[in-house]
Design a protein around this motif. Structure first.
Motif, PDB file in Angstrom:
ATOM      1  N   ASP A   1       0.837  -1.209   0.000  1.00 20.58           N
ATOM      2  CA  ASP A   1       0.000   0.000   0.000  1.00 20.58           C
ATOM      3  C   ASP A   1       0.868   1.253   0.000  1.00 20.58           C
ATOM      4  O   ASP A   1       0.606   2.212  -0.727  1.00 20.58           O
ATOM      5  N   TYR A   2       1.900   1.254   0.827  1.00 21.70           N
ATOM      6  CA  TYR A   2       2.820   2.389   0.906  1.00 21.70           C
ATOM      7  C   TYR A   2       3.497   2.608  -0.443  1.00 21.70           C
ATOM      8  O   TYR A   2       3.588   3.737  -0.934  1.00 21.70           O
ATOM      9  N   TYR A   3       3.993   1.547  -1.049  1.00 18.63           N
ATOM     10  CA  TYR A   3       4.687   1.647  -2.329  1.00 18.63           C
ATOM     11  C   TYR A   3       3.773   2.222  -3.408  1.00 18.63           C
ATOM     12  O   TYR A   3       4.159   3.131  -4.146  1.00 18.63           O
ATOM     13  N   LYS A   4       2.556   1.702  -3.480  1.00 15.05           N
ATOM     14  CA  LYS A   4       1.605   2.196  -4.485  1.00 15.05           C
ATOM     15  C   LYS A   4       1.324   3.683  -4.278  1.00 15.05           C
ATOM     16  O   LYS A   4       1.248   4.446  -5.246  1.00 15.05           O
ATOM     17  N   GLN A   5       1.173   4.102  -3.018  1.00 14.95           N
ATOM     18  CA  GLN A   5       0.915   5.507  -2.712  1.00 14.95           C
ATOM     19  C   GLN A   5       2.120   6.378  -3.079  1.00 14.95           C
ATOM     20  O   GLN A   5       1.961   7.443  -3.670  1.00 14.95           O
ATOM     21  N   GLU A   6       3.314   5.935  -2.735  1.00 13.47           N
ATOM     22  CA  GLU A   6       4.536   6.680  -3.074  1.00 13.47           C
ATOM     23  C   GLU A   6       4.657   6.833  -4.589  1.00 13.47           C
ATOM     24  O   GLU A   6       4.960   7.909  -5.089  1.00 13.47           O
ATOM     25  N   ARG A   7       4.442   5.753  -5.293  1.00  9.98           N
ATOM     26  CA  ARG A   7       4.551   5.756  -6.755  1.00  9.98           C
ATOM     27  C   ARG A   7       3.550   6.732  -7.358  1.00  9.98           C
ATOM     28  O   ARG A   7       3.867   7.479  -8.269  1.00  9.98           O
ATOM     29  N   TYR A   8       2.345   6.719  -6.815  1.00  8.61           N
ATOM     30  CA  TYR A   8       1.296   7.625  -7.291  1.00  8.61           C
ATOM     31  C   TYR A   8       1.680   9.085  -7.017  1.00  8.61           C
ATOM     32  O   TYR A   8       1.588   9.945  -7.890  1.00  8.61           O
TER      33      TYR A   8
ATOM     34  N   VAL B   1       1.648   7.971 -14.273  1.00  9.68           N
ATOM     35  CA  VAL B   1       1.517   8.633 -15.574  1.00  9.68           C
ATOM     36  C   VAL B   1       2.816   8.549 -16.361  1.00  9.68           C
ATOM     37  O   VAL B   1       2.835   8.175 -17.521  1.00  9.68           O
ATOM     38  N   GLU B   2       3.901   8.909 -15.697  1.00 13.54           N
ATOM     39  CA  GLU B   2       5.224   8.927 -16.325  1.00 13.54           C
ATOM     40  C   GLU B   2       6.055   7.803 -15.731  1.00 13.54           C
ATOM     41  O   GLU B   2       6.603   7.950 -14.631  1.00 13.54           O
ATOM     42  N   PRO B   3       6.142   6.649 -16.396  1.00 12.56           N
ATOM     43  CA  PRO B   3       6.858   5.506 -15.828  1.00 12.56           C
ATOM     44  C   PRO B   3       8.310   5.837 -15.455  1.00 12.56           C
ATOM     45  O   PRO B   3       8.951   6.660 -16.092  1.00 12.56           O
ATOM     46  N   ASN B   4       8.796   5.172 -14.410  1.00 16.12           N
ATOM     47  CA  ASN B   4      10.156   5.349 -13.934  1.00 16.12           C
ATOM     48  C   ASN B   4      10.690   3.962 -13.616  1.00 16.12           C
ATOM     49  O   ASN B   4      10.074   3.222 -12.851  1.00 16.12           O
ATOM     50  N   GLU B   5      11.855   3.624 -14.173  1.00 17.45           N
ATOM     51  CA  GLU B   5      12.362   2.258 -13.979  1.00 17.45           C
ATOM     52  C   GLU B   5      12.782   1.978 -12.539  1.00 17.45           C
ATOM     53  O   GLU B   5      12.819   0.825 -12.111  1.00 17.45           O
ATOM     54  N   THR B   6      13.050   3.011 -11.749  1.00 13.85           N
ATOM     55  CA  THR B   6      13.382   2.818 -10.340  1.00 13.85           C
ATOM     56  C   THR B   6      12.142   2.392  -9.551  1.00 13.85           C
ATOM     57  O   THR B   6      12.246   1.663  -8.580  1.00 13.85           O
TER      58      THR B   6
ATOM     59  N   LYS C   1      10.327  -9.481  -4.432  1.00 16.21           N
ATOM     60  CA  LYS C   1      11.559  -9.453  -5.227  1.00 16.21           C
ATOM     61  C   LYS C   1      12.289  -8.123  -5.064  1.00 16.21           C
ATOM     62  O   LYS C   1      13.441  -7.998  -5.464  1.00 16.21           O
ATOM     63  N   GLN C   2      11.624  -7.133  -4.479  1.00 17.15           N
ATOM     64  CA  GLN C   2      12.178  -5.780  -4.381  1.00 17.15           C
ATOM     65  C   GLN C   2      12.626  -5.395  -2.974  1.00 17.15           C
ATOM     66  O   GLN C   2      13.204  -4.327  -2.790  1.00 17.15           O
ATOM     67  N   ILE C   3      12.322  -6.216  -1.966  1.00 16.34           N
ATOM     68  CA  ILE C   3      12.644  -5.862  -0.578  1.00 16.34           C
ATOM     69  C   ILE C   3      13.411  -6.980   0.121  1.00 16.34           C
ATOM     70  O   ILE C   3      13.267  -8.152  -0.228  1.00 16.34           O
ATOM     71  N   THR C   4      14.215  -6.596   1.120  1.00 19.66           N
ATOM     72  CA  THR C   4      14.944  -7.544   1.955  1.00 19.66           C
ATOM     73  C   THR C   4      14.861  -7.072   3.399  1.00 19.66           C
ATOM     74  O   THR C   4      15.219  -5.925   3.696  1.00 19.66           O
ATOM     75  N   LEU C   5      14.389  -7.931   4.278  1.00 21.33           N
ATOM     76  CA  LEU C   5      14.358  -7.620   5.704  1.00 21.33           C
ATOM     77  C   LEU C   5      15.798  -7.572   6.203  1.00 21.33           C
ATOM     78  O   LEU C   5      16.558  -8.510   6.008  1.00 21.33           O
ATOM     79  N   VAL C   6      16.175  -6.451   6.861  1.00 19.77           N
ATOM     80  CA  VAL C   6      17.561  -6.328   7.327  1.00 19.77           C
ATOM     81  C   VAL C   6      17.685  -6.052   8.821  1.00 19.77           C
ATOM     82  O   VAL C   6      18.757  -6.224   9.391  1.00 19.77           O
ATOM     83  N   GLY C   7      16.594  -5.595   9.474  1.00 16.48           N
ATOM     84  CA  GLY C   7      16.754  -5.278  10.882  1.00 16.48           C
ATOM     85  C   GLY C   7      15.473  -5.283  11.691  1.00 16.48           C
ATOM     86  O   GLY C   7      14.376  -5.082  11.165  1.00 16.48           O
TER      87      GLY C   7
ATOM     88  N   THR D   1      13.294  -2.871   9.610  1.00 18.15           N
ATOM     89  CA  THR D   1      13.919  -2.142   8.518  1.00 18.15           C
ATOM     90  C   THR D   1      14.170  -3.085   7.350  1.00 18.15           C
ATOM     91  O   THR D   1      14.458  -4.274   7.533  1.00 18.15           O
ATOM     92  N   PHE D   2      14.018  -2.522   6.170  1.00 21.13           N
ATOM     93  CA  PHE D   2      14.190  -3.269   4.927  1.00 21.13           C
ATOM     94  C   PHE D   2      15.084  -2.483   3.982  1.00 21.13           C
ATOM     95  O   PHE D   2      15.051  -1.247   3.980  1.00 21.13           O
ATOM     96  N   ASP D   3      15.844  -3.197   3.182  1.00 19.38           N
ATOM     97  CA  ASP D   3      16.455  -2.607   2.006  1.00 19.38           C
ATOM     98  C   ASP D   3      15.422  -2.769   0.904  1.00 19.38           C
ATOM     99  O   ASP D   3      14.686  -3.767   0.872  1.00 19.38           O
ATOM    100  N   CYS D   4      15.348  -1.775   0.010  1.00 20.91           N
ATOM    101  CA  CYS D   4      14.406  -1.873  -1.098  1.00 20.91           C
ATOM    102  C   CYS D   4      15.062  -1.339  -2.367  1.00 20.91           C
ATOM    103  O   CYS D   4      15.883  -0.423  -2.307  1.00 20.91           O
ATOM    104  N   THR D   5      14.708  -1.912  -3.488  1.00 20.52           N
ATOM    105  CA  THR D   5      15.354  -1.572  -4.753  1.00 20.52           C
ATOM    106  C   THR D   5      15.019  -0.164  -5.220  1.00 20.52           C
ATOM    107  O   THR D   5      15.804   0.448  -5.922  1.00 20.52           O
ATOM    108  N   TRP D   6      13.875   0.368  -4.810  1.00 20.04           N
ATOM    109  CA  TRP D   6      13.467   1.682  -5.324  1.00 20.04           C
ATOM    110  C   TRP D   6      14.075   2.851  -4.554  1.00 20.04           C
ATOM    111  O   TRP D   6      14.035   3.983  -5.023  1.00 20.04           O
TER     112      TRP D   6
END
Length: 156
Positions: A73-80, A86-91, A103-109, A126-131
């Motif tokens: 939900d957070y990711y979709k909201q951030e992207r929006y 509207v304007e795609p971004n590969e990140t 596939k985009q997140i890793t639990l790290v802490g 805490t997570f690492d995330c590709t975006w």
């Protein structure tokens, strides 16, 4: 300074917090996570810290679904909000399912705050995330309920 705590395991004091490591399973993948316990060098943790951590570990299998949903939900909201609908971004690729998100997140802490923060949240993840490699992703939980999702600094 080092210690071996019955609940948190082997920890080392870094001048601010106690840090140790634990292997955990996150959606079928074993990951090595840092366990950060807020506390002074006197080696005395608070009952609330033990309670919150034990609750997380005991309920971990059930909590993973709600955590993943909150991140999606957070990711979709951030992207929006960033206009990438509207304007795609590969990140920030289009992610619509939990499987795609994993596939985009890793639990790290796992962060266990002291009583100063325990009214706001009792566990931080805490997570690492590709975006957003720089800021990562943080989730604040209170009794297993997701209270906040944001950059890693919402937790630490």
């Amino acid at each position: 300074m080092k210690m071996n705590d019955a609940v948190f395991g082997e920890l080392e004091f870094n001048g601010y917090d106690w840090i140790g490591y634990k292997n955990m399973e996150f959606f079928g993948t074993e990951v090595r996570v840092a366990v950060i316990v807020s506390g002074e060098d006197e080696e005395q943790f608070e009952a609330g810290q033990y309670g919150a951590y034990n609750f997380l570990i005991e309920k971990w299998d059930q909590l993973q679904q709600s955590i993943l949903k909150a991140i999606l939900d957070y990711y979709k909201q951030e992207r929006y909000e960033l206009g990438y609908e509207v304007e795609p971004n590969e990140t920030y690729p289009l992610i619509e399912t939990a499987t795609q998100l994993l596939k985009q997140i890793t639990l790290v802490g796992i962060f266990v705050p002291d009583n100063d923060l325990i009214n706001l949240f009792d566990i931080g993840l805490t997570f690492d995330c590709t975006w957003d490699m720089e800021n990562g992703l943080g989730i604040c939980l209170k009794k297993g309920e997701v209270m906040q999702v944001g950059y890693q600094d919402v937790v630490l």
